[in-house]
Design a protein around this motif. Structure first.
Motif, PDB file in Angstrom:
ATOM      1  N   LYS A   1      31.192  22.833 -77.583  1.00  0.00           N
ATOM      2  CA  LYS A   1      29.916  23.182 -76.947  1.00  0.00           C
ATOM      3  C   LYS A   1      29.226  21.942 -76.383  1.00  0.00           C
ATOM      4  O   LYS A   1      28.686  21.954 -75.283  1.00  0.00           O
ATOM      5  N   LYS A   2      29.254  20.867 -77.174  1.00  0.00           N
ATOM      6  CA  LYS A   2      28.607  19.618 -76.740  1.00  0.00           C
ATOM      7  C   LYS A   2      29.308  19.036 -75.509  1.00  0.00           C
ATOM      8  O   LYS A   2      28.662  18.533 -74.590  1.00  0.00           O
ATOM      9  N   ILE A   3      30.621  19.096 -75.535  1.00  0.00           N
ATOM     10  CA  ILE A   3      31.393  18.494 -74.430  1.00  0.00           C
ATOM     11  C   ILE A   3      31.239  19.319 -73.150  1.00  0.00           C
ATOM     12  O   ILE A   3      31.161  18.762 -72.043  1.00  0.00           O
ATOM     13  N   VAL A   4      31.146  20.627 -73.303  1.00  0.00           N
ATOM     14  CA  VAL A   4      30.910  21.482 -72.128  1.00  0.00           C
ATOM     15  C   VAL A   4      29.581  21.087 -71.482  1.00  0.00           C
ATOM     16  O   VAL A   4      29.484  20.909 -70.273  1.00  0.00           O
ATOM     17  N   GLU A   5      28.569  20.919 -72.333  1.00  0.00           N
ATOM     18  CA  GLU A   5      27.257  20.551 -71.824  1.00  0.00           C
ATOM     19  C   GLU A   5      27.289  19.205 -71.104  1.00  0.00           C
ATOM     20  O   GLU A   5      26.713  19.044 -70.034  1.00  0.00           O
ATOM     21  N   GLU A   6      28.009  18.257 -71.700  1.00  0.00           N
ATOM     22  CA  GLU A   6      28.085  16.928 -71.101  1.00  0.00           C
ATOM     23  C   GLU A   6      28.845  16.977 -69.772  1.00  0.00           C
ATOM     24  O   GLU A   6      28.478  16.282 -68.824  1.00  0.00           O
ATOM     25  N   CYS A   7      29.883  17.753 -69.705  1.00  0.00           N
ATOM     26  CA  CYS A   7      30.627  17.873 -68.440  1.00  0.00           C
ATOM     27  C   CYS A   7      29.714  18.417 -67.357  1.00  0.00           C
ATOM     28  O   CYS A   7      29.716  17.946 -66.224  1.00  0.00           O
ATOM     29  N   TYR A   8      28.909  19.410 -67.747  1.00  0.00           N
ATOM     30  CA  TYR A   8      27.958  19.948 -66.768  1.00  0.00           C
ATOM     31  C   TYR A   8      26.985  18.839 -66.322  1.00  0.00           C
ATOM     32  O   TYR A   8      26.764  18.637 -65.131  1.00  0.00           O
ATOM     33  N   ASN A   9      26.452  18.107 -67.296  1.00  0.00           N
ATOM     34  CA  ASN A   9      25.494  17.039 -66.970  1.00  0.00           C
ATOM     35  C   ASN A   9      26.103  15.976 -66.066  1.00  0.00           C
ATOM     36  O   ASN A   9      25.409  15.375 -65.248  1.00  0.00           O
ATOM     37  N   LEU A  10      27.393  15.739 -66.233  1.00  0.00           N
ATOM     38  CA  LEU A  10      28.061  14.709 -65.425  1.00  0.00           C
ATOM     39  C   LEU A  10      28.476  15.223 -64.047  1.00  0.00           C
ATOM     40  O   LEU A  10      28.968  14.473 -63.219  1.00  0.00           O
ATOM     41  N   GLY A  11      28.304  16.507 -63.829  1.00  0.00           N
ATOM     42  CA  GLY A  11      28.657  17.060 -62.519  1.00  0.00           C
ATOM     43  C   GLY A  11      30.137  17.362 -62.348  1.00  0.00           C
ATOM     44  O   GLY A  11      30.631  17.459 -61.225  1.00  0.00           O
ATOM     45  N   ILE A  12      30.844  17.502 -63.472  1.00  0.00           N
ATOM     46  CA  ILE A  12      32.259  17.891 -63.404  1.00  0.00           C
ATOM     47  C   ILE A  12      32.300  19.357 -62.932  1.00  0.00           C
ATOM     48  O   ILE A  12      31.494  20.168 -63.370  1.00  0.00           O
ATOM     49  N   ARG A  13      33.217  19.695 -62.049  1.00  0.00           N
ATOM     50  CA  ARG A  13      33.275  21.068 -61.519  1.00  0.00           C
ATOM     51  C   ARG A  13      34.105  22.018 -62.388  1.00  0.00           C
ATOM     52  O   ARG A  13      33.788  23.195 -62.506  1.00  0.00           O
ATOM     53  N   TYR A  14      35.209  21.494 -62.960  1.00  0.00           N
ATOM     54  CA  TYR A  14      36.097  22.341 -63.767  1.00  0.00           C
ATOM     55  C   TYR A  14      36.459  21.641 -65.071  1.00  0.00           C
ATOM     56  O   TYR A  14      36.827  20.460 -65.064  1.00  0.00           O
ATOM     57  N   LEU A  15      36.369  22.382 -66.158  1.00  0.00           N
ATOM     58  CA  LEU A  15      36.831  21.886 -67.449  1.00  0.00           C
ATOM     59  C   LEU A  15      37.772  22.948 -68.015  1.00  0.00           C
ATOM     60  O   LEU A  15      37.378  24.102 -68.185  1.00  0.00           O
ATOM     61  N   THR A  16      39.018  22.564 -68.258  1.00  0.00           N
ATOM     62  CA  THR A  16      39.962  23.507 -68.876  1.00  0.00           C
ATOM     63  C   THR A  16      40.293  23.014 -70.273  1.00  0.00           C
ATOM     64  O   THR A  16      40.654  21.842 -70.449  1.00  0.00           O
ATOM     65  N   VAL A  17      40.157  23.887 -71.255  1.00  0.00           N
ATOM     66  CA  VAL A  17      40.436  23.474 -72.635  1.00  0.00           C
ATOM     67  C   VAL A  17      41.518  24.360 -73.261  1.00  0.00           C
ATOM     68  O   VAL A  17      41.546  25.572 -73.051  1.00  0.00           O
ATOM     69  N   PHE A  18      42.391  23.705 -74.017  1.00  0.00           N
ATOM     70  CA  PHE A  18      43.483  24.412 -74.695  1.00  0.00           C
ATOM     71  C   PHE A  18      42.953  24.858 -76.059  1.00  0.00           C
ATOM     72  O   PHE A  18      42.732  24.038 -76.951  1.00  0.00           O
ATOM     73  N   ALA A  19      42.717  26.144 -76.216  1.00  0.00           N
ATOM     74  CA  ALA A  19      42.151  26.652 -77.462  1.00  0.00           C
ATOM     75  C   ALA A  19      43.217  27.235 -78.385  1.00  0.00           C
ATOM     76  O   ALA A  19      43.132  27.114 -79.605  1.00  0.00           O
ATOM     77  N   PHE A  20      44.231  27.890 -77.778  1.00  0.00           N
ATOM     78  CA  PHE A  20      45.248  28.539 -78.610  1.00  0.00           C
ATOM     79  C   PHE A  20      46.519  28.692 -77.778  1.00  0.00           C
ATOM     80  O   PHE A  20      46.496  29.286 -76.705  1.00  0.00           O
TER      81      PHE A  20
END
Ligand code: IPE
Ligand code: IPE
Ligand code: MG
Length: 245
Positions: free
Chosen positions: A50-69
């Motif tokens: 959750k924290k990293i998603v927020e930071e990516c948004y703050n940094l202006g990253i357009r896409y974040l893909t995360v491997f959850a399972f």
């Protein structure tokens, strides 16, 4: 304050990666080192996401893909699999509230046929509710495997060929990519893996052909904004040649 300032001058806002992909690994080892259950490691990992998603948004990253399972994670003990499924359900259910008005569109990639029905409905609900949002695209890989992704695209392609929707010469890198689960998502610029493992573990095999790779020993539950910044600074120091000079 001093070190904070230094970090800010290091990160070049003009050269942000458009798409960051993360293999969030090390939850189990993090828990073990603290004498906690693996489940507790996964819970902490979910908080960190959750924290990293927020930071990516703050940094202006357009896409974040995360491997959850991964498709291979079903081979873990049933209790752990159940816990992971529950955590992913909770994440999807709470995502809209917890992003506190941050514009995040959620999309899930992976083999849905292998997921419980209630999870598929939840995925459909969240995707529909966030489809109109422009900001950060959070792509969650659930029951995902790179080989499975490629095989699935091959089957779609074979069907399209059989039904005259594509010709042999129409099979190109672009038309193939448009049949992957990641259709429409640009390829990752930067792939981060935590926990010291230096392998893909079947993540985005096609899509990472030219991604810059960054490996860190930090375990996922210990991953903080500053570690994300470090990875981006490394990325910004690399020269991407794509086979040219
Ligand atoms: C990553 O942490 C989470 C998933 C793979 C679901 P791990 O559970 O793989 O943690 P380690 O690698 O055992 O430490
Ligand atoms: C990759 O981690 C999958 C996820 C992070 C979801 P694993 O822990 O499953 O990979 P291996 O077993 O170390 O290759
Ligand atoms: Mg692992």
């Amino acid at each position: 304050m001093g070190s904070n300032k230094k970090k800010k001058t290091l990160l070049n806002p003009q050269a942000m990666p458009r798409h960051i992909a993360i293999i969030m690994d090390g939850n189990g080892r993090w828990a073990k080192r603290r004498g906690l259950t693996r489940s507790m490691g996964h819970r902490e990992g979910s908080r960190v996401l959750k924290k990293i998603v927020e930071e990516c948004y703050n940094l202006g990253i357009r896409y974040l893909t995360v491997f959850a399972f991964s498709c291979e994670n079903w081979s873990r003990p049933q209790e752990e699999v159940d816990q992971l499924l529950k955590l992913m359900m909770d994440y999807l259910k709470n995502s809209e509230n917890e992003l506190k008005g941050k514009p995040v569109r959620i999309r899930v990639i992976g083999d849905r046929a292998g997921l419980p029905d209630e999870m598929v409905s939840e995925i459909q609900r969240v995707e529909k509710n966030t489809a109109h949002i422009e900001g950060l695209d959070l792509v969650i890989a659930i029951n995902y495997g790179g080989r499975q992704d490629i095989l699935n695209a091959c089957r779609t392609l074979a069907d399209d060929y059989k039904n005259d929707r594509i010709t042999e010469s129409g099979i190109t890198i672009e038309s193939f990519a448009s049949r992957l689960w990641t259709a429409g998502i640009p390829e990752p610029d930067l792939l981060i893996r935590t926990s010291g493992e230096i392998r893909f573990s079947n993540f985005l095999l096609w899509q990472c052909a030219y991604s810059e790779l960054y490996f860190t020993d930090i375990l996922w539950p210990d991953f903080r904004k500053k570690h994300l910044h470090d990875a981006i600074v490394h990325y910004q120091g690399r020269e991407r040649r794509y086979g040219g000079l």
